[in-house]
Design a protein around this motif. Sequence first.
Motif, PDB file in Angstrom:
ATOM      1  N   THR A   1       0.831  -1.196   0.000  1.00 21.29           N
ATOM      2  CA  THR A   1       0.000   0.000   0.000  1.00 21.29           C
ATOM      3  C   THR A   1       0.872   1.255   0.000  1.00 21.29           C
ATOM      4  OG1 THR A   1      -1.881   1.054   1.103  1.00 21.29           O
ATOM      5  CG2 THR A   1      -0.149   0.196   2.506  1.00 21.29           C
ATOM      6  N   GLU A   2       0.288   2.370  -0.382  1.00 17.26           N
ATOM      7  CA  GLU A   2       1.032   3.626  -0.396  1.00 17.26           C
ATOM      8  C   GLU A   2       1.578   3.926   0.994  1.00 17.26           C
ATOM      9  OE1 GLU A   2      -1.939   7.244   0.207  1.00 17.26           O
ATOM     10  OE2 GLU A   2      -2.602   5.992  -1.483  1.00 17.26           O
ATOM     11  N   SER A   3       2.709   4.583   1.048  1.00 18.84           N
ATOM     12  CA  SER A   3       3.380   4.978   2.292  1.00 18.84           C
ATOM     13  C   SER A   3       4.022   3.820   3.044  1.00 18.84           C
ATOM     14  CB  SER A   3       2.420   5.732   3.229  1.00 18.84           C
ATOM     15  OG  SER A   3       1.929   6.898   2.615  1.00 18.84           O
ATOM     16  N   THR A   4       4.006   2.606   2.457  1.00 22.51           N
ATOM     17  CA  THR A   4       4.716   1.491   3.090  1.00 22.51           C
ATOM     18  C   THR A   4       6.214   1.809   3.128  1.00 22.51           C
ATOM     19  OG1 THR A   4       3.096  -0.134   2.325  1.00 22.51           O
ATOM     20  CG2 THR A   4       5.264  -0.960   2.925  1.00 22.51           C
ATOM     21  N   THR A   5       6.841   1.618   4.267  1.00 22.57           N
ATOM     22  CA  THR A   5       8.261   1.951   4.407  1.00 22.57           C
ATOM     23  C   THR A   5       9.128   0.701   4.350  1.00 22.57           C
ATOM     24  OG1 THR A   5       8.274   1.735   6.827  1.00 22.57           O
ATOM     25  CG2 THR A   5       7.631   3.880   5.911  1.00 22.57           C
ATOM     26  N   ALA A   6      10.395   0.929   4.067  1.00 21.29           N
ATOM     27  CA  ALA A   6      11.351  -0.184   4.041  1.00 21.29           C
ATOM     28  C   ALA A   6      11.465  -0.829   5.423  1.00 21.29           C
ATOM     29  CB  ALA A   6      12.714   0.323   3.569  1.00 21.29           C
ATOM     30  N   ALA A   7      11.405  -0.022   6.478  1.00 18.07           N
ATOM     31  CA  ALA A   7      11.505  -0.558   7.839  1.00 18.07           C
ATOM     32  C   ALA A   7      10.351  -1.516   8.137  1.00 18.07           C
ATOM     33  CB  ALA A   7      11.514   0.586   8.849  1.00 18.07           C
ATOM     34  N   GLN A   8       9.151  -1.139   7.707  1.00 16.28           N
ATOM     35  CA  GLN A   8       7.990  -2.011   7.932  1.00 16.28           C
ATOM     36  C   GLN A   8       8.141  -3.342   7.205  1.00 16.28           C
ATOM     37  OE1 GLN A   8       5.127   0.771   6.441  1.00 16.28           O
ATOM     38  NE2 GLN A   8       4.584   1.564   8.466  1.00 16.28           N
ATOM     39  N   MET A   9       8.611  -3.283   5.965  1.00 17.34           N
ATOM     40  CA  MET A   9       8.746  -4.518   5.192  1.00 17.34           C
ATOM     41  C   MET A   9       9.956  -5.341   5.611  1.00 17.34           C
ATOM     42  SD  MET A   9       6.173  -5.028   3.218  1.00 17.34           S
ATOM     43  CE  MET A   9       5.191  -4.423   4.601  1.00 17.34           C
ATOM     44  N   ARG A  10      10.988  -4.689   6.140  1.00 15.11           N
ATOM     45  CA  ARG A  10      12.123  -5.464   6.665  1.00 15.11           C
ATOM     46  C   ARG A  10      11.677  -6.324   7.845  1.00 15.11           C
ATOM     47  NH1 ARG A  10      15.170  -0.470   6.201  1.00 15.11           N
ATOM     48  NH2 ARG A  10      16.305  -0.479   4.219  1.00 15.11           N
ATOM     49  N   GLN A  11      10.746  -5.802   8.613  1.00 14.63           N
ATOM     50  CA  GLN A  11      10.210  -6.567   9.736  1.00 14.63           C
ATOM     51  C   GLN A  11       9.466  -7.805   9.226  1.00 14.63           C
ATOM     52  OE1 GLN A  11       7.309  -4.493  12.135  1.00 14.63           O
ATOM     53  NE2 GLN A  11       7.758  -5.754  13.929  1.00 14.63           N
ATOM     54  N   VAL A  12       8.718  -7.634   8.134  1.00 12.11           N
ATOM     55  CA  VAL A  12       8.005  -8.767   7.537  1.00 12.11           C
ATOM     56  C   VAL A  12       9.005  -9.787   7.003  1.00 12.11           C
ATOM     57  CG1 VAL A  12       6.458  -9.470   5.660  1.00 12.11           C
ATOM     58  CG2 VAL A  12       5.942  -7.414   7.006  1.00 12.11           C
ATOM     59  N   LEU A  13      10.023  -9.324   6.292  1.00 10.57           N
ATOM     60  CA  LEU A  13      11.038 -10.235   5.757  1.00 10.57           C
ATOM     61  C   LEU A  13      11.773 -10.970   6.867  1.00 10.57           C
ATOM     62  CD1 LEU A  13      12.565  -7.997   2.905  1.00 10.57           C
ATOM     63  CD2 LEU A  13      10.948  -9.889   2.653  1.00 10.57           C
ATOM     64  N   ALA A  14      11.914 -10.313   8.026  1.00 11.60           N
ATOM     65  CA  ALA A  14      12.606 -10.936   9.159  1.00 11.60           C
ATOM     66  C   ALA A  14      11.832 -12.123   9.719  1.00 11.60           C
ATOM     67  CB  ALA A  14      12.848  -9.903  10.254  1.00 11.60           C
ATOM     68  N   TRP A  15      10.545 -12.231   9.391  1.00  9.24           N
ATOM     69  CA  TRP A  15       9.776 -13.396   9.841  1.00  9.24           C
ATOM     70  C   TRP A  15      10.300 -14.692   9.216  1.00  9.24           C
ATOM     71  CZ3 TRP A  15       4.300 -11.016   8.662  1.00  9.24           C
ATOM     72  CH2 TRP A  15       4.025  -9.998   9.585  1.00  9.24           C
ATOM     73  N   GLY A  16      11.031 -14.548   8.110  1.00  9.21           N
ATOM     74  CA  GLY A  16      11.552 -15.731   7.437  1.00  9.21           C
ATOM     75  C   GLY A  16      10.583 -16.369   6.466  1.00  9.21           C
ATOM     76  N   ILE A  17       9.442 -15.703   6.217  1.00 11.16           N
ATOM     77  CA  ILE A  17       8.467 -16.221   5.251  1.00 11.16           C
ATOM     78  C   ILE A  17       8.896 -15.752   3.856  1.00 11.16           C
ATOM     79  CG2 ILE A  17       6.054 -16.196   4.510  1.00 11.16           C
ATOM     80  CD1 ILE A  17       5.310 -15.509   7.409  1.00 11.16           C
ATOM     81  N   PRO A  18       9.055 -16.655   2.888  1.00  9.29           N
ATOM     82  CA  PRO A  18       9.406 -16.236   1.528  1.00  9.29           C
ATOM     83  C   PRO A  18       8.431 -15.168   1.021  1.00  9.29           C
ATOM     84  CG  PRO A  18       9.551 -18.613   1.720  1.00  9.29           C
ATOM     85  CD  PRO A  18       8.935 -18.127   3.001  1.00  9.29           C
ATOM     86  N   CYS A  19       8.963 -14.093   0.436  1.00 10.61           N
ATOM     87  CA  CYS A  19       8.128 -12.949   0.071  1.00 10.61           C
ATOM     88  C   CYS A  19       8.579 -12.353  -1.256  1.00 10.61           C
ATOM     89  CB  CYS A  19       8.203 -11.894   1.176  1.00 10.61           C
ATOM     90  SG  CYS A  19       7.151 -10.444   0.907  1.00 10.61           S
ATOM     91  N   VAL A  20       7.598 -12.028  -2.102  1.00 12.93           N
ATOM     92  CA  VAL A  20       7.852 -11.388  -3.390  1.00 12.93           C
ATOM     93  C   VAL A  20       6.953 -10.156  -3.496  1.00 12.93           C
ATOM     94  CG1 VAL A  20       7.601 -11.617  -5.899  1.00 12.93           C
ATOM     95  CG2 VAL A  20       8.529 -13.517  -4.555  1.00 12.93           C
ATOM     96  N   PHE A  21       7.506  -9.059  -3.999  1.00 16.37           N
ATOM     97  CA  PHE A  21       6.727  -7.849  -4.227  1.00 16.37           C
ATOM     98  C   PHE A  21       6.335  -7.786  -5.701  1.00 16.37           C
ATOM     99  CE2 PHE A  21       9.009  -7.147  -0.364  1.00 16.37           C
ATOM    100  CZ  PHE A  21       8.116  -6.444   0.429  1.00 16.37           C
ATOM    101  N   ALA A  22       5.075  -7.460  -5.961  1.00 14.67           N
ATOM    102  CA  ALA A  22       4.559  -7.442  -7.337  1.00 14.67           C
ATOM    103  C   ALA A  22       3.931  -6.091  -7.645  1.00 14.67           C
ATOM    104  CB  ALA A  22       3.515  -8.545  -7.535  1.00 14.67           C
ATOM    105  N   SER A  23       4.238  -5.580  -8.828  1.00 14.47           N
ATOM    106  CA  SER A  23       3.693  -4.312  -9.356  1.00 14.47           C
ATOM    107  C   SER A  23       4.270  -3.075  -8.672  1.00 14.47           C
ATOM    108  CB  SER A  23       2.168  -4.272  -9.276  1.00 14.47           C
ATOM    109  OG  SER A  23       1.612  -5.088 -10.267  1.00 14.47           O
TER     110      SER A  23
END
Length: 344
Positions: free
Chosen positions: A132-154
């Motif tokens: 979503t708009e205004s999503t920050t790198a810090a917020q998504m780094r936390q998601v990636l830190a969960w260890g769940i495989p993740c791909v960003f699209a569009s």
Amino acid sequence: MSRDKPGSPVTLLDIANDLGLSRATVSLVLRNSPRISEATRERVLEAFKRKGYVYNRHAAGMRSNQTHTVGVVVNDLANPYFTMLVRAIEASLSTQGFITLLGNTDESLERQSRFLDTVRQHNIDGLIVCPTESTTAAQMRQVLAWGIPCVFASRYVANLQADYVGVDNRRGMALATSHLIGLGHRRIAMIGGVMRASTGSDRAEGYREALRTAKIKLDERLIVPSPLTRSDGKRIITELLRLKNPPTAVVCGNDIVAFGVMLGLRAHGIEPGTDFGVVGFDDVPEAGLWEPPLTTVQVLQDEIGQTAADLLLKRMTEPSRTPTRIVSEPVLIVRGTCGARAKA
């Protein structure tokens, strides 16, 4: 002993006893093992249906640490672009035995966070995210830190190293704007999109780049960010037509905004493609059905969705692989809405 009592859930052991097979054999059928003969497979599958066996995915996930589920979150399911994208993702993952759990944020960070937290609790095997708009790198780094495989699209998130698949939005909008410049337009507006999302900011930069290349002075009043809706397209073009020196053409943040622009122009007796140039972005199926058909930048939603799914499967099997960034080239589809040259 079979537990065929009213209300009791049917178990694999019940199926095995009913068919005179071992529980292990029935389990192998459930896992689509090639070790099982086709005749046995058909017998077991028929028994599943007859006895109403329901697969306990949660229990299986606890045993195998896999649930064969993938979370997919997008920001606007009302937009046919995302409908096509999700359909391609789901179809591709389904062939590999995965179930898709879908979330729609409507550009809400809170809804995005709630969906991601929820699917994490369900032990999903992977994520595909259009942030979503205004999503920050810090917020998504936390998601990636969960260890769940993740791909960003569009959409991508700036300053974040992660798998991504999309289109070159900057190049696409530069193509659209340059095409209108080539038809003689000098007062070209850009309507729709939000600068807090990578798509909006990249498309705006492509617009500015085309003007700079043509040595056309930028008029900031002609850049109007907005939600990507028909009503906003219609409202904004009405406001721009009231300017002392109104635009003669417009590039739009997506096709939906362009449809609204066309409706707004006609409400003022101005015919798209004859009296005014209009270019959209995405090439959704509806774009070619309007009269005149909409000139637009083609984005292959099916291809992006399938590639995102493929990239996720690779990330699942190779968790430590270097992040991959796949950016496709946009194509300008010239139809009828920009056919007129600017009036002198």
